[in-house]
Design an enzyme around this catalytic site. Structure first.
Site, short mmCIF file in Angstrom:
data_model
loop_
_atom_site.label_atom_id
_atom_site.label_comp_id
_atom_site.label_asym_id
_atom_site.label_seq_id
_atom_site.Cartn_x
_atom_site.Cartn_y
_atom_site.Cartn_z
N ASP A 14 -4.23 11.09 -4.73
CA ASP A 14 -3.35 9.86 -4.03
C ASP A 14 -4.21 8.86 -3.34
O ASP A 14 -3.77 7.94 -2.66
CB ASP A 14 -2.16 10.48 -3.24
CG ASP A 14 -2.61 11.39 -2.14
OD1 ASP A 14 -4.02 11.52 -2.08
OD2 ASP A 14 -1.62 11.82 -1.50
N SER A 15 -5.60 9.34 -3.23
CA SER A 15 -6.46 8.40 -2.44
C SER A 15 -6.45 7.01 -3.20
O SER A 15 -6.97 6.01 -2.52
CB SER A 15 -7.82 8.91 -2.48
OG SER A 15 -8.15 9.56 -3.70
N ASP A 43 -2.71 14.65 -8.39
CA ASP A 43 -2.25 14.65 -6.99
C ASP A 43 -0.82 14.48 -6.59
O ASP A 43 -0.62 13.32 -6.92
CB ASP A 43 -3.07 13.93 -6.26
CG ASP A 43 -3.41 14.53 -4.80
OD1 ASP A 43 -3.09 15.60 -4.40
OD2 ASP A 43 -4.02 13.96 -4.11
N LYS A 75 -1.82 19.18 -7.68
CA LYS A 75 -2.50 19.41 -6.40
C LYS A 75 -1.30 19.16 -5.17
O LYS A 75 -0.44 18.27 -5.54
CB LYS A 75 -3.43 18.84 -5.81
CG LYS A 75 -4.16 19.13 -4.70
CD LYS A 75 -5.56 18.78 -4.24
CE LYS A 75 -5.43 17.43 -4.00
NZ LYS A 75 -4.83 16.93 -2.59
N GLU A 86 -10.40 20.38 3.27
CA GLU A 86 -10.87 18.89 3.63
C GLU A 86 -11.22 18.90 5.29
O GLU A 86 -10.30 19.13 6.11
CB GLU A 86 -9.77 17.79 3.33
CG GLU A 86 -10.30 16.53 3.64
CD GLU A 86 -9.49 15.30 3.11
OE1 GLU A 86 -8.68 15.58 2.29
OE2 GLU A 86 -9.66 14.29 3.28
#
Ligand code: KIV
Length: 279
Positions: free
Chosen positions: A47-48, A86, A116, A185
């Site tokens: 989703d970045s 994601d 994810k 992360e």
């Protein structure tokens, strides 16, 4: 020859044998194809994309439709890599039923092999339900960007003793709930090492140091394609933005100066007349 697909079992084998897992994000056909061709193990339709593709200032605005659109493209390009979609903000948080429906839609419509979800204890029930229905789930703890406004910024997680204890506990809970791997992360490397050693599923780190079972970077970051933010954990392996600017300036200059196109890049009537005579 058809390449053998990386599966969730392959990743478990890599963890057992100590072979590092390599993951990058991918959102479009050409980059996904190159990553797959060079043998990257996992492609994450992150989703970045909200930030590096859409130019938003966080991942929050990304929709389920955005993830479905990009996942279809990446799944089409990947012949060997395991492709993971994601799940975006609010596609799995409202209820377990909603999460199963949305993740199921992504699996059914896109051709990815796994999803994810971000979060610890709060997603355990969702992970259990998804794995029960045959949907492989990658977990993600530490800095989870969908909670950016609660953290008040992109802050390193696991700074205090109690945060570290919580993250360790959540990693275990997620493993028990059925995740096949876990993204860590922006946590101190000592904590990432401890979590990695305590799990039988592989960990994949981003800003989590060298002792995880694998590493992931956002492809636009590692290629120097996205210049807005550069956290300490990003290493640039190319300077694409610079190369692109130079190429665009060269094109612009040649057009303005009448140097492009030359006849070499043009069609000549004579060629068609010759072909017609030959046929
Ligand atoms: O969306 C994303 O790119 C991610 C990676 C940073 C793991 O979640």
């Amino acid at each position: 020859m058809k390449k053998k697909r990386v599966t969730t079992r392959t990743l478990m084998k890599y963890k057992r044998t100590g072979r590092k897992i390599v993951m990058v994000t991918a959102y479009d056909y050409p980059l996904a194809k190159y990553a797959d061709e060079v043998g990257i193990d996992v492609l994450l339709v992150g989703d970045s994309l909200g930030m590096v593709v859409q130019g938003q200032d966080s991942t929050i605005p990304v929709t389920l439709e955005d993830i479905i659109y990009h996942s279809k493209i990446v799944a089409r390009a990947a012949k060997r890599a395991l492709v993971v979609a994601d799940m975006p903000f609010l596609s799995y948080q409202v209820s377990v039923e909603d999460a199963v429906r949305n993740c199921g839609r992504v699996m059914k419509e896109t051709g990815v092999q796994a999803v994810k979800v971000e979060g610890g204890e709060e997603v355990v029930e969702v992970v259990e339900a998804l794995t029960r229905w045959g949907i492989p789930v990658m977990g993600h703890i530490g800095l989870t960007p969908q909670k950016i406004h609660r953290y008040g910024g992109y802050r390193i997680q696991g700074r205090t003793e109690s945060e570290r204890a919580r993250l360790l506990k959540e990693a275990k809970m997620l493993e028990e709930a059925g995740i096949f791997s876990l993204v860590l992360e922006a946590v101190p490397y000592e904590l990432a090492k401890e979590i990695t050693e305590s799990l039988s599923v592989p960990t994949i780190g981003i800003g989590a140091g060298p002792y995880t079972d694998g590493q992931v970077l956002v492809i636009h970051d590692l290629l120097g394609f996205y210049e807005e933010i550069q956290p300490r954990f990003v290493k640039r392996y190319a300077e694409l933005a610079k190369i692109i600017r130079e190429a665009l300036q060269a094109f612009q200059q040649e057009v303005l100066e009448g140097k492009f196109p030359t006849l070499e890049h043009s069609y000549r009537l004579e060629e068609f007349e010759q072909r017609q005579e030959d046929s």
